[in-house]
Enzyme design. Structure first.
Site, PDB file in Angstrom:
ATOM      1  N   CYS A 115       2.094 -18.013  -4.037  1.00 29.27           N
ATOM      2  CA  CYS A 115       0.551 -18.174  -4.039  1.00 29.27           C
ATOM      3  C   CYS A 115       0.322 -19.385  -4.812  1.00 29.27           C
ATOM      4  O   CYS A 115      -0.721 -19.805  -4.644  1.00 29.27           O
ATOM      5  CB  CYS A 115      -0.248 -16.814  -4.331  1.00 29.27           C
ATOM      6  SG  CYS A 115       0.054 -15.407  -3.021  1.00 29.27           S
ATOM      7  N   HIS A 252      -7.465 -19.070  -6.438  1.00 26.92           N
ATOM      8  CA  HIS A 252      -6.529 -18.708  -5.541  1.00 26.92           C
ATOM      9  C   HIS A 252      -7.348 -17.395  -4.769  1.00 26.92           C
ATOM     10  O   HIS A 252      -7.647 -16.712  -5.822  1.00 26.92           O
ATOM     11  CB  HIS A 252      -4.964 -18.261  -5.793  1.00 26.92           C
ATOM     12  CG  HIS A 252      -4.338 -17.322  -4.887  1.00 26.92           C
ATOM     13  ND1 HIS A 252      -4.254 -17.511  -3.476  1.00 26.92           N
ATOM     14  CD2 HIS A 252      -3.682 -16.221  -5.125  1.00 26.92           C
ATOM     15  CE1 HIS A 252      -3.571 -16.752  -2.989  1.00 26.92           C
ATOM     16  NE2 HIS A 252      -3.114 -15.814  -3.939  1.00 26.92           N
ATOM     17  N   ASN A 282      -5.973 -13.042   1.705  1.00 28.01           N
ATOM     18  CA  ASN A 282      -5.175 -13.556   0.846  1.00 28.01           C
ATOM     19  C   ASN A 282      -4.153 -14.543   1.825  1.00 28.01           C
ATOM     20  O   ASN A 282      -3.237 -13.854   2.380  1.00 28.01           O
ATOM     21  CB  ASN A 282      -4.242 -12.829  -0.090  1.00 28.01           C
ATOM     22  CG  ASN A 282      -3.391 -13.758  -1.189  1.00 28.01           C
ATOM     23  OD1 ASN A 282      -3.002 -14.632  -0.895  1.00 28.01           O
ATOM     24  ND2 ASN A 282      -2.835 -12.784  -1.926  1.00 28.01           N
TER      25      ASN A 282
HETATM   26  N1  ACO Z   1      -6.696   1.850   2.036  1.00 29.20           N
HETATM   27  C1  ACO Z   1      -7.004   2.917   1.626  1.00 29.20           C
HETATM   28  N2  ACO Z   1      -6.372   3.572   0.202  1.00 29.20           N
HETATM   29  C2  ACO Z   1      -5.302   2.718  -0.034  1.00 29.20           C
HETATM   30  C3  ACO Z   1      -4.945   1.539   0.274  1.00 29.20           C
HETATM   31  C4  ACO Z   1      -5.576   1.193   1.461  1.00 29.20           C
HETATM   32  N3  ACO Z   1      -5.313   0.064   2.193  1.00 29.20           N
HETATM   33  N4  ACO Z   1      -3.879   1.061  -0.529  1.00 29.20           N
HETATM   34  C5  ACO Z   1      -3.719   1.914  -1.598  1.00 29.20           C
HETATM   35  N5  ACO Z   1      -4.830   3.037  -0.980  1.00 29.20           N
HETATM   36  C6  ACO Z   1      -4.848   4.245  -2.077  1.00 29.20           C
HETATM   37  C7  ACO Z   1      -3.622   4.474  -2.681  1.00 29.20           C
HETATM   38  O1  ACO Z   1      -2.786   5.206  -1.987  1.00 29.20           O
HETATM   39  C8  ACO Z   1      -3.850   5.271  -4.160  1.00 29.20           C
HETATM   40  O2  ACO Z   1      -4.204   6.336  -3.615  1.00 29.20           O
HETATM   41  P1  ACO Z   1      -4.076   7.718  -4.583  1.00 29.20           P
HETATM   42  O3  ACO Z   1      -4.967   7.710  -5.637  1.00 29.20           O
HETATM   43  O4  ACO Z   1      -4.499   8.935  -3.642  1.00 29.20           O
HETATM   44  O5  ACO Z   1      -2.505   7.851  -4.950  1.00 29.20           O
HETATM   45  C9  ACO Z   1      -5.474   4.525  -4.330  1.00 29.20           C
HETATM   46  O6  ACO Z   1      -5.685   3.772  -2.914  1.00 29.20           O
HETATM   47  C10 ACO Z   1      -5.323   3.749  -5.389  1.00 29.20           C
HETATM   48  O7  ACO Z   1      -4.101   2.679  -5.139  1.00 29.20           O
HETATM   49  P2  ACO Z   1      -3.831   1.558  -6.356  1.00 29.20           P
HETATM   50  O8  ACO Z   1      -2.707   0.824  -5.565  1.00 29.20           O
HETATM   51  O9  ACO Z   1      -3.661   2.114  -7.531  1.00 29.20           O
HETATM   52  O10 ACO Z   1      -5.175   0.734  -5.870  1.00 29.20           O
HETATM   53  P3  ACO Z   1      -5.767  -0.425  -6.871  1.00 29.20           P
HETATM   54  O11 ACO Z   1      -7.190  -0.101  -7.323  1.00 29.20           O
HETATM   55  O12 ACO Z   1      -4.799  -0.901  -7.928  1.00 29.20           O
HETATM   56  O13 ACO Z   1      -6.105  -1.643  -5.681  1.00 29.20           O
HETATM   57  C11 ACO Z   1      -4.760  -3.765  -5.093  1.00 29.20           C
HETATM   58  C12 ACO Z   1      -4.741  -2.135  -5.143  1.00 29.20           C
HETATM   59  C13 ACO Z   1      -6.210  -4.060  -4.237  1.00 29.20           C
HETATM   60  C14 ACO Z   1      -3.819  -3.908  -4.219  1.00 29.20           C
HETATM   61  C15 ACO Z   1      -5.189  -4.121  -6.457  1.00 29.20           C
HETATM   62  O14 ACO Z   1      -4.015  -3.556  -7.128  1.00 29.20           O
HETATM   63  C16 ACO Z   1      -4.894  -5.499  -6.576  1.00 29.20           C
HETATM   64  O15 ACO Z   1      -5.705  -6.328  -6.033  1.00 29.20           O
HETATM   65  N6  ACO Z   1      -3.844  -5.901  -7.188  1.00 29.20           N
HETATM   66  C17 ACO Z   1      -3.744  -7.542  -7.339  1.00 29.20           C
HETATM   67  C18 ACO Z   1      -2.940  -7.865  -6.218  1.00 29.20           C
HETATM   68  C19 ACO Z   1      -3.055  -9.489  -6.045  1.00 29.20           C
HETATM   69  O16 ACO Z   1      -4.138 -10.003  -6.301  1.00 29.20           O
HETATM   70  N7  ACO Z   1      -2.028 -10.009  -5.570  1.00 29.20           N
HETATM   71  C20 ACO Z   1      -1.806 -11.330  -5.364  1.00 29.20           C
HETATM   72  C21 ACO Z   1      -1.437 -12.058  -6.424  1.00 29.20           C
HETATM   73  S1  ACO Z   1      -0.115 -12.821  -5.994  1.00 29.20           S
HETATM   74  C22 ACO Z   1      -0.077 -13.206  -4.478  1.00 29.20           C
HETATM   75  O17 ACO Z   1      -1.203 -13.593  -4.086  1.00 29.20           O
HETATM   76  C23 ACO Z   1       1.052 -12.816  -3.492  1.00 29.20           C
END
Ligand code: ACO
Length: 325
Positions: A115, A252, A282
């Site tokens: 990214c 980004h 993304n």
């Molecule tokens: N739909 C519904 N529920 C979901 C989904 C989905 N698509 N994905 C995960 N969940 C659930 C999980 O199973 C979990 O459920 P549980 O509490 O019953 O176990 C709950 O949602 C919370 O999951 P987390 O993974 O802890 O959710 P979080 O609040 O951290 O959000 C996310 C996830 C959006 C991926 C976040 O962590 C994030 O944005 N991280 C940064 C990622 C990023 O920016 N990456 C890019 C940088 S590098 C690059 O671009 C390659």
């Protein structure tokens, strides 16, 4: 002090025709529009057609960038293409673009920083221009992440989209001050100790599959906020520019919450932050040049404006660039 600068003289973008909304995804994945919008800000993404490769997207974006610069492929002497999803293991996707643009001389190669790839590629091309090894360069970010998504992993498959963006750099004499037009400073970092937090579980020398994106989302989020703040500070310190002077933050586009956090850190009016994650999701290395092109074409970014870019990706890699348009 006389100094050669790389001025951005054209931008272009290409998004595949197929648009997929969150509701459409929710038909095959256990997710909802509400969850995706709340956690990420993403509303839809574009997916490449089966026969559409990363180079096809890149060629369309490059052609648009050349057209906006009033140049032809034969005017270009360097192509640096950032991608984590190349057409083939080799040759570089950049060479396909080179051939399609009718560029018979010069240099074309790929850069891999996921990214952060576009800002890495911009820094590489800028250095070529500064030392006189290139006069006119195409810098492209192009990805088909839809090909490496695991549809059984709802934590990642809803986050990504396909697309390409490009800019044309042209060597221009500056006086070495921050009033110059062009790339003023770039800052690149990587830390391979975090390899396992964001990676693809396949590849040429490890398994016989291309693999799928694997991400520890929460960990990535925490690192991103800290590292992006640091690398933005570096760019401001290196140029003596204060956040109040920034006209546009073009980050980004991974997650609206990370983007909002960066805007707040810089105390920027939210209207000064270019946000396309809702429309494109993304797109990895393509996200910054796609966002740039949107803001140039709708008239927000104007000559003389200061544009700050930042990105973070797998590796980890992270980077910033400060450009005067
Ligand atoms: N739909 C519904 N529920 C979901 C989904 C989905 N698509 N994905 C995960 N969940 C659930 C999980 O199973 C979990 O459920 P549980 O509490 O019953 O176990 C709950 O949602 C919370 O999951 P987390 O993974 O802890 O959710 P979080 O609040 O951290 O959000 C996310 C996830 C959006 C991926 C976040 O962590 C994030 O944005 N991280 C940064 C990622 C990023 O920016 N990456 C890019 C940088 S590098 C690059 O671009 C390659």
């Amino acid at each position: 002090m006389n100094l050669v600068r790389s001025r951005i003289v054209g931008t272009g973008a290409y998004l595949p025709a197929r648009v997929v909304t969150n509701d459409e995804l929710a038909v095959q994945v256990d997710t909802s529009d509400e969850w995706i919008v709340q956690r990420t800000g993403i509303r839809k993404r574009h997916f490449a057609a089966k026969d559409e490769k990363t180079s096809d997207l890149a060629i369309r974006a490059a052609q648009a960038a050349l057209e906006s610069a009033g140049l032809q492929g034969s005017d270009i002497d360097l192509i640096v293409l950032a991608t984590a999803t190349p057409d083939q293991t080799f040759p570089a996707t950049a060479t396909r673009v080179q051939a399609a643009l009718g560029m018979e001389v010069g240099i074309a190669f790929d850069v891999q920083a996921v990214c952060s790839g576009f800002i890495y590629a911009l820094a590489v091309a800028d250095n070529f221009v500064r030392v006189g090894q290139a006069r006119k360069a195409l810098v492209i970010g192009a990805e088909t992440f839809s090909r490496i998504l695991d549809w059984e992993d709802r934590g990642t498959c809803v986050l990504f989209g396909d697309g390409a963006g490009a800019v044309v750099l042209s060597a221009e004499q500056g006086d070495g001050t921050s009033a110059d037009h062009g790339v003023l400073t770039t800052h690149l970092h990587s830390d391979g100790r975090h390899h396992d937090l964001l990676y693809v579980d396949g590849g040429v020398s490890s398994t016989r599959t291309v693999g799928h994106v694997r991400m520890a989302g929460r960990e990535v989020f925490k690192h991103a906020v800290v590292r992006l703040a640091e690398v933005v500070d570096e760019a401001l310190e290196a140029t003596g520019i204060s956040p109040a002077d920034i006209d546009w933050l073009v980050p980004h586009q991974a997650n609206k919450r990370i983007i909002d956090a960066m805007g707040k850190k810089l105390d920027l009016d939210p209207n000064r932050v270019v946000m396309t994650v809702d429309q494109h999701a993304n797109t990895s290395a393509a996200s910054v040049p796609l966002a740039l092109d949107v803001a140039v074409r709708d008239g927000r970014i104007q000559p003389g404006h200061l544009v700050l870019m930042e990105a973070m990706g797998g590796g980890f890699t992270w980077a910033s660039a400060l450009v005067r348009w």
